[in-house]
Each structure stands twice: as C-alpha cells, then as structure tokens.
Scaffold this motif. Structure first.
Motif, short mmCIF file in Angstrom:
data_model
loop_
_atom_site.label_atom_id
_atom_site.label_comp_id
_atom_site.label_asym_id
_atom_site.label_seq_id
_atom_site.Cartn_x
_atom_site.Cartn_y
_atom_site.Cartn_z
N UNK A 340 0.84 -1.21 0.00
CA UNK A 340 0.00 0.00 0.00
C UNK A 340 0.88 1.25 0.00
N UNK A 341 1.94 1.22 0.82
CA UNK A 341 2.83 2.38 0.92
C UNK A 341 3.51 2.65 -0.43
N UNK A 342 3.88 1.60 -1.14
CA UNK A 342 4.56 1.78 -2.42
C UNK A 342 3.59 2.19 -3.53
N UNK A 343 2.42 1.56 -3.52
CA UNK A 343 1.50 1.75 -4.65
C UNK A 343 0.64 3.00 -4.51
N UNK A 344 0.45 3.44 -3.25
CA UNK A 344 -0.49 4.54 -3.04
C UNK A 344 -1.84 4.12 -3.59
N UNK A 345 -2.53 5.01 -4.24
CA UNK A 345 -3.84 4.64 -4.80
C UNK A 345 -3.76 4.20 -6.26
N UNK A 346 -2.52 3.92 -6.73
CA UNK A 346 -2.39 3.60 -8.17
C UNK A 346 -3.10 2.30 -8.53
N UNK A 347 -3.44 2.17 -9.79
CA UNK A 347 -4.00 0.94 -10.39
C UNK A 347 -5.25 0.46 -9.66
N UNK A 348 -5.98 1.39 -9.08
CA UNK A 348 -7.22 1.02 -8.38
C UNK A 348 -6.96 0.18 -7.14
N UNK A 349 -5.78 0.35 -6.51
CA UNK A 349 -5.45 -0.47 -5.33
C UNK A 349 -6.54 -0.34 -4.27
N UNK A 350 -6.91 -1.44 -3.68
CA UNK A 350 -7.80 -1.45 -2.52
C UNK A 350 -7.31 -2.54 -1.58
N UNK A 351 -7.69 -2.40 -0.32
CA UNK A 351 -7.29 -3.39 0.67
C UNK A 351 -8.34 -4.50 0.67
N UNK A 352 -7.97 -5.72 0.27
CA UNK A 352 -8.99 -6.77 0.15
C UNK A 352 -9.45 -7.26 1.52
N UNK A 361 -5.37 -2.79 -11.68
CA UNK A 361 -5.87 -2.42 -13.00
C UNK A 361 -4.78 -1.61 -13.70
N UNK A 362 -4.16 -2.22 -14.68
CA UNK A 362 -2.96 -1.62 -15.29
C UNK A 362 -3.15 -1.27 -16.77
N UNK A 421 7.72 2.00 -10.83
CA UNK A 421 8.77 2.55 -11.69
C UNK A 421 8.53 2.18 -13.16
N UNK A 422 8.14 0.92 -13.39
CA UNK A 422 8.04 0.45 -14.77
C UNK A 422 6.70 0.84 -15.42
N UNK A 423 5.63 0.71 -14.65
CA UNK A 423 4.31 0.99 -15.27
C UNK A 423 3.88 2.44 -15.11
N UNK A 424 4.57 3.16 -14.24
CA UNK A 424 4.25 4.58 -14.06
C UNK A 424 3.05 4.83 -13.18
#
Ligand SMILES: Cc1ncc(COP(=O)(O)O)c(C=O)c1O
Length: 424
Positions: A340-352, A361-362, A421-424
């Motif tokens: 979570x700390x690395x991704x922040x809210x990117x790619x529709x991250x949610x806590x399952x 979602x990339x 880093x890779x997917x932005x």
C-alpha cells in the motif's frame, strides 16, 4: 479429436485419434500460458527474479508438520481410508464449530467431513459428482465467478456441462451478481462454484449474499460449492463462512437441529495450503451436506487416493493450532501495508477483505506482465488468464494483473516499487 504419433516396439509409426476431445475445449492452464508469454523474454541482467505468480506462500511451514510426520511414520505402509481418521474429522469439525460459531453438536463430523489431498482435485472431482446427464431436459450449466480458479472450468467442461461465467467486477463488488441469474439458467444449473474470499480479488461474501446463494441452491436443486480456502488469510475481520450462514438460516427457520439437514445442497472447501503455508502437504477437507458427502465418498473410493495416515496426523495437529495462523496473518498484514505504501492509490489499489493477492488495473494485463518481467524481473499473472470473455462483453480480467504476496515483506515492497517505476 486429438491425434498423436506413436512409436511402437516394432518400429512402426502410426497416427491414431485418441482421447477425450472435451480436453481441447480448454485453454492451456494459466501458468502454462504465462510461461509461453514470458519464454522469449530475458529479464535485465543482474536483477534477481521475483516470482509473484503462484499462490504458494513462501513462509516457513510450521514445525508441527515435521514433528507429527516423524511421530506417525509407521503409517506410511498403509492404504489410508477415504474418510480419514476419527481424529482428523474431530479436529476439523471442532475447528469449523469454533471458527464459525456453529451451535454445539450441529455439525456431525463423521458424516459431514471428508479429508482431501488438497482441495484442487476435489473441486475438480466435484463436477463429476454434481453434474447429471441432463437438468431440466437440457445440458446442465455450472456457474462460476469470472475471473475464477481454473479447475472450476476444467471440471465443468470435462463433466460435459456448460460453464457459465458470471462477471465479478468492481461494479458487482467483485462477486457474481446473484440478482442477475434468470430462472431459465437456474433451472438447468447443476453446480455453482463460489469463492470467498475470492481469488483473485479478495472480496468476501456477506451473510445476506451467502443466504441468497444457499436459498437458490435449495430452490433450484443444485450443489453450492463454496471455496473458502483463503478464509484464514484476512486483514481486519474473519470473513463469514457458508456453514455459519446455513446454521443461522436453520435456526431462524425454527427447524430442530436433529433433523440433520442444516447443510442441504451445500459443500465448503478448506485447505492448509494457505492457512498453514503448507501447499506441499496436499491437505484440505470438504464439509457439508451429509447426503452429498456420502456420495462424494463413494465416488472418491473409485477415483481418488486417500490422505496418507502421517499427513492426516500432521493435518490434525495443524487444525488444532492457531498460533501459526496468527503469525501468518500478521506477516500478510505487514506485506499489504508495504504494498500500500509503495502503490499509493495507483492501479485502483484497494485493501482486500481476504486472501493475499493484489488485483491491479494496469490497462493491458498481458503487456504489463511482459514489461515487468523484461524491465524488472518481476513475474506476475495477466488477469485475462484467469477469466473469459462472454459474447458482447469485455473480458473482466483483461485490464488487470494478479500479484501474489507470497514472498517476504522487503521483497514485496521492492517488487511494488518496481511496478510503479516500470508501469508509471
Ligand atoms: C481459489 C482456490 N481454490 C483452491 C485452491 C487449491 O488449493 P489446494 O489444492 O492447495 O488446497 C487454490 C490454490 O491456489 C485456490 O486459489
């Protein structure tokens, strides 16, 4: 029909049609597809590969396993009984009663539980148990979420039923929309595979959702198979289970417990692979409707190996121990926090609610998997390999990757940093 070349002892070579052509209706297994996708790619030099594809926890398995296997080694020279041992049934029955707060004595372990050498083969065998030749005069249907655990589809097709893929997207809370099922479909439904917490999305069914699914199974006369193999990997609260809901339904209907039917039409599947980080032990169980369990036992006598006695002993000890499971949960919480700390809210991250997967979602899952492997040596699974397209609808997994948090926290954090880093 499949054709194959045979070399026979005489040296003659001939071609003969062989085999069950239903097998050709299946795609390659998701991990075979992934291997084919990534085979032409060599990751950047000097980067250690990070494997986040298979749901195979890399935590150290509990010491209980080795201890009990050693102590029960005299059992290796015996064929194990299909029903396991009374100790195994008691341990799993007690565990279910404790975990799901079942009324004392409601679950009769000896008639309601069977050990399984891992749940995968039993989830597969289940279709042979549940699918009749016809249902409502037509080809039987087997319902499953979309995306889904691949053996559900394999079993369905090999049993001669029609797989019906029920979209489980963000819009439907990542579970199939039960209100969208038509009576026409339900009448010919023989089996419904549900997975909660869901692989890959981690969504957990509510009591109302499970009550509805159980009600439909009873109204339309199909088997409801609830795959709860991620039930013990939860972050904030233990997900409700289908037996728990069935017990409540039974209570509110005012039926006496003694009628033996609180579990009708229902089977639940549990595994030690995730709970106890013991995928190699091949240990799980199925519990529920005694009539179905009796028929399953009959089928399994013909087609399945029983669980070896030393493994039954180790499994009995594991189901009676919670300390190692608490440790596992704490490890997954730390990993989700790091991700979570690395991704922040990117790619529709949610806590399952449960499970140990990120469902991100990339944009294009296959392209993302290729880039992550090439540029970061991070191996993830394209979501589309876990899902199917229904006519006129997008494939609900196409835009996603599944990331299994099976390595240690630092590795997970580094892998998530690489993803950003890779997917932005
Ligand atoms: C949803 C689901 N069900 C069942 C299984 C099978 O687990 P096992 O055969 O190890 O019990 C898995 C394994 O990955 C899974 O993801």
């Amino acid at each position: 029909m499949v054709s194959a070349d045979f070399s026979v002892n005489s040296g003659a070579v001939f071609t003969e049609a062989i085999g069950n052509d239903r097998l050709d209706l299946l795609t390659d297994y998701p991990f075979t597809r992934l291997a084919n996708l990534l085979a032409p790619i060599t990751p950047r030099a000097n980067v250690a590969p990070v494997l986040l594809t298979v749901g195979e926890p890399q935590h150290t398995p509990p010491a209980i396993i080795e201890e009990t296997l050693r102590a029960s080694a005299s059992g290796w020279n015996k064929y194990p009984p299909v029903g396991g041992t009374p100790e195994f049934r008691a341990a799993t029955g007690d565990w279910l009663t404790r975990r799901y707060d079942l009324p004392a004595g409601l679950l009769h372990a000896d008639s309601s539980i069977l050990p399984l050498s891992g749940t995968r083969e039993a989830l597969f065998m289940l279709a042979l148990l549940a699918v009749p030749t016809q249902k409502a005069g037509r080809q039987p249907a087997v319902l499953m979420p979309n995306p889904f655990y691949a053996p559900y589809e394999g079993a369905t097709v090999m049993a001669g039923a029609e797989p019906v893929f029920l979209s489980a997207t963000r819009e439907t809370g990542f579970l199939p929309d039960l209100d969208a099922l038509t009576p026409e479909l339900l009448e010919r439904t023989a089996l419904f595979y549900l997975c909660t917490p869901a692989n890959p999305q981690g969504a957990a069914a509510t009591p109302a959702y499970l009550a509805k699914a159980i009600g439909l199974a009873r109204q339309y006369g199909f088997v409801l198979a609830v795959d709860e193999c991620y039930a013990e990997i939860w972050l904030d609260a233990p997900p409700v289970g289908a037996l728990q809901v069935a017990a409540k339904l039974h209570e509110t209907n005012g039926l006496p417990y003694a009628d033996g039917k609180p579990w009708s039409n229902l089977l639940v599947f549990h595994s030690l692979s995730k709970r106890s980080s013991a995928a190699g032990l091949r240990s799980g169980f199925v519990a529920g409707d005694p009539a179905l369990i009796g028929r399953f036992s009959r089928l399994r006598s013909y087609g399945c190996a029983g669980m070896p006695l030393p493994i039954l002993a180790a499994s009995t000890a594991l189901w009676r121990d919670e300390a190692h499971v608490e440790e596992n949960r704490a490890a997954y919480r730390a990993k989700f926090a790091a991700a979570e700390a690395e991704l922040g809210g990117r790619y529709g991250y949610y806590r399952p609610a449960g499970g140990f997967f990120l469902w991100l979602e990339v944009g294009n899952g296959e392209e993302a998997a290729r880039r992550l492997w090439a540029e970061g040596a991070v191996r993830v699974l394209p979501g589309a390999y876990l899902s199917r397209s229904n006519p006129g609808e997008p494939n609900p997994g196409e835009a996603f990757i599944r990331v299994a948090l099976v390595q240690d926290t630092d590795t997970v954090a580094q892998a998530c940093a690489s993803i950003v880093r890779i997917l932005g």
